[in-house]
Design a protein around this motif. Structure first.
Motif, PDB file in Angstrom:
ATOM      1  N   ILE A   1       0.819  -1.211   0.000  1.00 25.53           N
ATOM      2  CA  ILE A   1       0.000   0.000   0.000  1.00 25.53           C
ATOM      3  C   ILE A   1       0.857   1.266   0.000  1.00 25.53           C
ATOM      4  O   ILE A   1       0.495   2.272  -0.615  1.00 25.53           O
ATOM      5  N   ASN A   2       1.992   1.246   0.684  1.00 22.53           N
ATOM      6  CA  ASN A   2       2.785   2.473   0.813  1.00 22.53           C
ATOM      7  C   ASN A   2       3.929   2.570  -0.187  1.00 22.53           C
ATOM      8  O   ASN A   2       4.764   3.455  -0.099  1.00 22.53           O
ATOM      9  N   GLY A   3       3.991   1.642  -1.142  1.00 25.03           N
ATOM     10  CA  GLY A   3       4.950   1.780  -2.228  1.00 25.03           C
ATOM     11  C   GLY A   3       6.211   0.965  -2.115  1.00 25.03           C
ATOM     12  O   GLY A   3       6.965   0.869  -3.083  1.00 25.03           O
TER      13      GLY A   3
ATOM     14  N   HIS B   1      -5.673   2.156  -6.622  1.00 25.79           N
ATOM     15  CA  HIS B   1      -4.740   2.902  -5.782  1.00 25.79           C
ATOM     16  C   HIS B   1      -4.369   4.199  -6.492  1.00 25.79           C
ATOM     17  O   HIS B   1      -4.113   4.210  -7.700  1.00 25.79           O
ATOM     18  N   SER B   2      -4.326   5.276  -5.761  1.00 23.50           N
ATOM     19  CA  SER B   2      -4.037   6.584  -6.354  1.00 23.50           C
ATOM     20  C   SER B   2      -2.567   6.768  -6.694  1.00 23.50           C
ATOM     21  O   SER B   2      -2.200   7.705  -7.402  1.00 23.50           O
ATOM     22  N   GLY B   3      -1.713   5.883  -6.175  1.00 26.20           N
ATOM     23  CA  GLY B   3      -0.270   6.035  -6.366  1.00 26.20           C
ATOM     24  C   GLY B   3       0.400   6.766  -5.231  1.00 26.20           C
ATOM     25  O   GLY B   3       1.615   6.915  -5.208  1.00 26.20           O
ATOM     26  N   VAL B   4      -0.423   7.208  -4.258  1.00 30.09           N
ATOM     27  CA  VAL B   4       0.103   7.905  -3.082  1.00 30.09           C
ATOM     28  C   VAL B   4      -0.586   7.348  -1.840  1.00 30.09           C
ATOM     29  O   VAL B   4      -1.816   7.255  -1.795  1.00 30.09           O
TER      30      VAL B   4
ATOM     31  N   THR C   1      -6.047   7.567  -0.572  1.00 33.33           N
ATOM     32  CA  THR C   1      -5.186   6.497  -1.068  1.00 33.33           C
ATOM     33  C   THR C   1      -5.838   5.728  -2.210  1.00 33.33           C
ATOM     34  O   THR C   1      -5.177   5.358  -3.184  1.00 33.33           O
ATOM     35  N   PHE C   2      -7.146   5.498  -2.106  1.00 33.91           N
ATOM     36  CA  PHE C   2      -7.860   4.738  -3.132  1.00 33.91           C
ATOM     37  C   PHE C   2      -8.900   5.614  -3.817  1.00 33.91           C
ATOM     38  O   PHE C   2      -9.557   6.440  -3.189  1.00 33.91           O
TER      39      PHE C   2
END
Length: 337
Positions: free
Chosen positions: A123-125, A199-202, A208-209
């Motif tokens: 989730i956090n990349g 996911h928004s990419g951030v 976030t979504f």
């Protein structure tokens, strides 16, 4: 009881012939005969996913994903102990070796009895396993991995990423869009549609979504819904369990084309007789980049059905190999991811 062929179709699609693979030995299945199912699921509005890397897994009442908690490149099992709400990880020994494949459980958090759903995803990349939860009030939280597998210090403080998740009764995580972040696929209560929360990419709280969009129809009577690249084409498929105890896979990349030239999807039956199990998880147990099926028998035995080296749409009977005993006493857990 509803079977695959009784599902409601909201959008027309050509019927395809499917094959089956039994959960019992192949010779026994051939003698008994396995039921065929009609194609009833359909990609909605020409949805085509991106190339995804990783696989997903079932958790408790719907899909989650096995992930790397120990940061060694191998997928571990996350579980919640039923009697006390302890969240724990069974580290992979980095060797597929029957009952020695997973090491003894390590507690990573406590007080998890009040969550109606628990899974994990990226989730956090980063590449580590973050824990995602939905509480009884419908609040979704993410507990990011700290970067170190260290008991109660493994997870960082949580952030709320959504509200109102009680409207969904099946939830699965995986990188459907192929951007390196895990998205959410969910089915609304009483709905025939599965929707995508991209996911928004951030990693940014409730931003976030993105808002949900329909991606799949024909899932009204589906019991479980998971995400894994079962067809080995680099794109996540929907792996599902039906009330008739049939395990199947839906591929977004196959099937007849719609007027815009996009595949409408195709599905195959991967197994039948799944009433012998009361939990099913998809995880790469042997680190060969192919999704395997973990199942818990009613007596608490954990068994693994490894993915064969290849996927053959004309012979899915060979997709899953014979079960291998992985351990005992797994009925003490009510979440296995």
């Amino acid at each position: 009881m509803h079977y695959m062929q009784l599902k409601l179709r909201l959008l027309a699609v050509a019927t395809a012939v499917t094959a089956t693979i039994p959960i019992i030995p192949v010779a026994v299945a051939a003698a008994q005969g396995a039921p065929a199912t009609a194609t009833t699921m359909r990609a909605v509005d020409g949805f085509t996913p991106g190339r995804a890397g990783g696989i997903s897994t079932r958790s408790a009442s719907s899909g989650g994903r096995s992930g790397d908690f120990t940061t060694d490149g191998w997928q571990d099992i996350m579980a919640r102990q039923a009697d006390n709400g302890v969240l724990k990880v069974y580290p992979n020994s980095k060797s597929f070796n029957g009952i020695y494949t997973y090491q003894p459980a390590v507690t990573i958090n406590t007080g998890w009895s009040g969550f109606r759903w628990i899974g994990q995803g990226r989730i956090n990349g980063d590449s580590h396993a973050d824990v995602v939860s939905i509480d009884n009030g419908g609040v979704m939280r993410v507990y990011p991995h700290s970067g170190t597998f260290n008991g109660l210090s493994t997870l960082a403080p949580s952030s709320i990423v959504g509200y109102g998740w009680h409207i969904n009764d099946l939830v699965a995580l995986g990188d459907v869009t192929g951007d390196g972040y895990d998205d959410i696929v969910a089915r609304g209560v009483g709905s025939d549609y599965a929707v995508l929360y991209e996911h928004s990419g951030v990693y940014n709280g409730v931003s976030t979504f993105k808002a949900p969009v329909n991606i799949l129809s024909g899932v009204r009577y589906t019991v479980e819904m998971n995400l894994a690249d079962m067809t080995l084409d680099g794109v996540l498929d929907v792996v599902y369990l039906e009330p008739a105890d049939v395990l199947g896979v839906f591929s977004f990349m196959d099937g007849p084309l719609d007027p815009n030239g996009n595949p409408t999807g195709a599905q195959w039956t991967l197994g039948w007789g799944w009433s012998t199990l009361n939990a099913v998880t998809i995880s790469d147990v042997d680190n060969d980049a192919r999704p395997d099926v973990l199942g818990r028998r009613h007596n608490g035995e954990l068994v693994a059905y490894r993915h064969s080296p290849t996927w053959d749409a004309n012979n899915p009977l060979q997709t899953l190999q014979a079960p291998v005993l992985m351990g005992w006493g797994w009925n003490t857990n009510d979440v296995i991811s």
